[in-house]
Design an enzyme around this catalytic site. Sequence first.
Site, mmCIF file in Angstrom:
data_model
loop_
_atom_site.group_PDB
_atom_site.id
_atom_site.type_symbol
_atom_site.label_atom_id
_atom_site.label_comp_id
_atom_site.label_asym_id
_atom_site.label_seq_id
_atom_site.Cartn_x
_atom_site.Cartn_y
_atom_site.Cartn_z
ATOM 1 N N GLU B 60 0.819 -1.221 0.000
ATOM 2 C CA GLU B 60 0.000 0.000 0.000
ATOM 3 C C GLU B 60 0.849 1.266 0.000
ATOM 4 O OE1 GLU B 60 -0.964 -2.745 1.413
ATOM 5 O OE2 GLU B 60 -3.024 -3.024 0.695
ATOM 6 N N HIS B 129 -12.505 -4.697 8.374
ATOM 7 C CA HIS B 129 -12.873 -4.582 6.958
ATOM 8 C C HIS B 129 -14.218 -3.884 6.786
ATOM 9 C CE1 HIS B 129 -9.720 -7.615 6.625
ATOM 10 N NE2 HIS B 129 -9.707 -7.440 5.320
#
Lengths: 343, 326
Positions: B60, B129
């Site tokens: 990321e 999530h």
Amino acid sequence: MAKSPKQDRSVTAVVNDDISEAKRLEMFRAQVLMRQAEQRAFDLFLENLVKGTSHLSLGQEAIAAGVAAAMEPGDLSFCTYRGHAHTLARGVPVEKVLGELMGRDNGLMRGKGGSMHLTSVEHGVMGSYAIIGAHLPIACGAAWRAQYKGQSDVSVCFFGDGTTNIGAFHEALNFAVIWKLPVVFVCENNLYMEYTPISEVTAVEHPAADRASAYGLPRIIVDGNDADEVYRTMLEAFRKARSGEGPSLIECLTYRHSGHSRADPAKYRPEGELERWKLRDPLTIYKARLREFGVSEADMKAIEDDVKRVVDEATEACKAAPFTSTDILFTDVYADGGWAWRN
Amino acid sequence: MAQLTYRDAVARGIAQEMARDEDVVFLGEDIAKAGGVFKATVGLLEQFGPLRVRDTPISEQAILGAAMGAAMTGLKPIAEIMFADFIAVCYDYIANEFPKSRYMTNGQVKCPLVVRVGNGGGARFGAQHSQSIENWVMQFPGLKVVAPSSPVDIVGLMAAAVRDPDPVIFIEHKSLYATTGEVPDGEIVDTLGTAKILRTGSDCTLIALGMMVPRALAAAERLQAEEGISCEVVDVRSLVPLDTQTILGSVARTHRVFTIEENPRVLGWGAEIVSIIADEAFYDLDGPPVRITTPNIPLPASDILEDLAIPSVGRIFETVLRSMRS
Ligand SMILES: Cc1ncc(C[n+]2csc(CCOP(=O)(O)OP(=O)(O)O)c2C)c(N)n1
Ligand SMILES: [Mg+2]
């Protein structure tokens, strides 16, 4: 490596060996300039004319000089908070650097960035980054743009030994290799992260070079106090990058003469270490090299004097310059030039 | 005019911009060959090729850093961070790099990029999530933040975000991907910094974002039908820049205000809006502003628990009714 001095200095374009005399004098002058400008920055701090912190590259100048000498106009530099030398190496005027440190209106960013964020896009200095590791991926992105657009520039990213232990270093290396990006990673191994010896906190002896094989790259270690060695190594890295062969990772061995930052008296160094490294001062090494190739003491002195004049003039100009104007407090937060976040 | 899912609108919005401008490139994990884990980017690789639509490693920081370096030097990257929660592993770019480069360099460095994130709960994915991360990203001067709630807004705001010269965080709601809406044919370009009044009303204003927008509309429907309470519903759409005028204008007409926020309560976007209303429209109010939020807890995975946590149509209905009657 050929080092035999060439006796005939009568021709104008003197070729010493594989490096021309002109190139050597360019690298010498660059190192003298970095040394004097940073010593001046330190003096100005003692006069309370430089506020905040700063991180000097005293002792590490050969890396900045050798890399810059191998760069082409248009190549991009991504530096760290220890970025004065790399910024000067790309031709940014001393006055703009000292002015920035002094918070003057003539500063490179008019005082909005300070010592740790020197940036001069017109000189290809794309920023000095103060969060460890952040700029390695950013340099990859700039290199990706060059690759995508078919442009020939190379991005160079400087960082310290300590930076090899942060995740972004490893993400960037893998990324650059798989995308074959024209980027050169230059690790300045000065043996210390901040105050802790790098050897105490790293799994391998050579923090950058010993990790290279994990990314399929050759293990490259150079004497970072010898500008010629750095220059030669960089030429090959640039050739590779420009011919589509992807990134290089180069570990330059060096030592900083000052503390980590201005607040650091560097008491953690073992006795004699600094003195031993000062014998290998890049300027001492380089003057011996120039002598070897027949450059006279007078010629070297002339360069040193001229640099002193430049640094003196820059200092005076900065002292005379107004402090930065307060109306820029709210400018350039957004691209419209302002700071409005709501209507 | 066609019915489009919110999911397909993402691909359409990106395709519209990539077709228009060769400098628009797209990178992220599993976005190319696989078409995205939410299948929101299907077909882009086939349409624009592997040089412009690129799968990345699970890196990321490299994704956002590379997007920034490319943006600084002439491209207009769109980067995907799959689940918004993963912003936490590359937060340096959001917090320290994108938003400060222009200011620190006295305007020398530009950063025209878009970061798409899959935000929010409702999918029973549990605490790592499912988060609503608006307040993670809206606090940095220099960033812009949009959160479309409908397919047409996805297309139009994507275009606005890609064309904008500043870094934009583009918040997609995972639980809206399957929803559908009318999307006109042809190019659609919206405007950042504009809220939309989706339903006019006279008794109170419901200010909502993302998945809370359809819930606010449904609650407003019931409040009108069952209790005769007329709610105006404002979709904030753009947190930065914030369309304060549309919000204050609505409050001036209805005199009561509710924020409906999916995020846990502390420092949610509604707190900032309520503080602006308190500063600038206090005397327009006939009662205290009310924030309807997820309580200050991590999100649980169980459907029963998650549904209790996130503001539901029922909770919005009850809370508005109770406040309006008291
Ligand atoms: C992410 C992050 N962690 C810690 C710091 C604090 N810090 C600033 S410089 C430095 C040491 C870096 O060492 P190295 O990479 O060897 O570079 P050098 O300073 O020796 O040039 C540290 C830990 C920081 N700026 N960013
Ligand atoms: Mg170090």
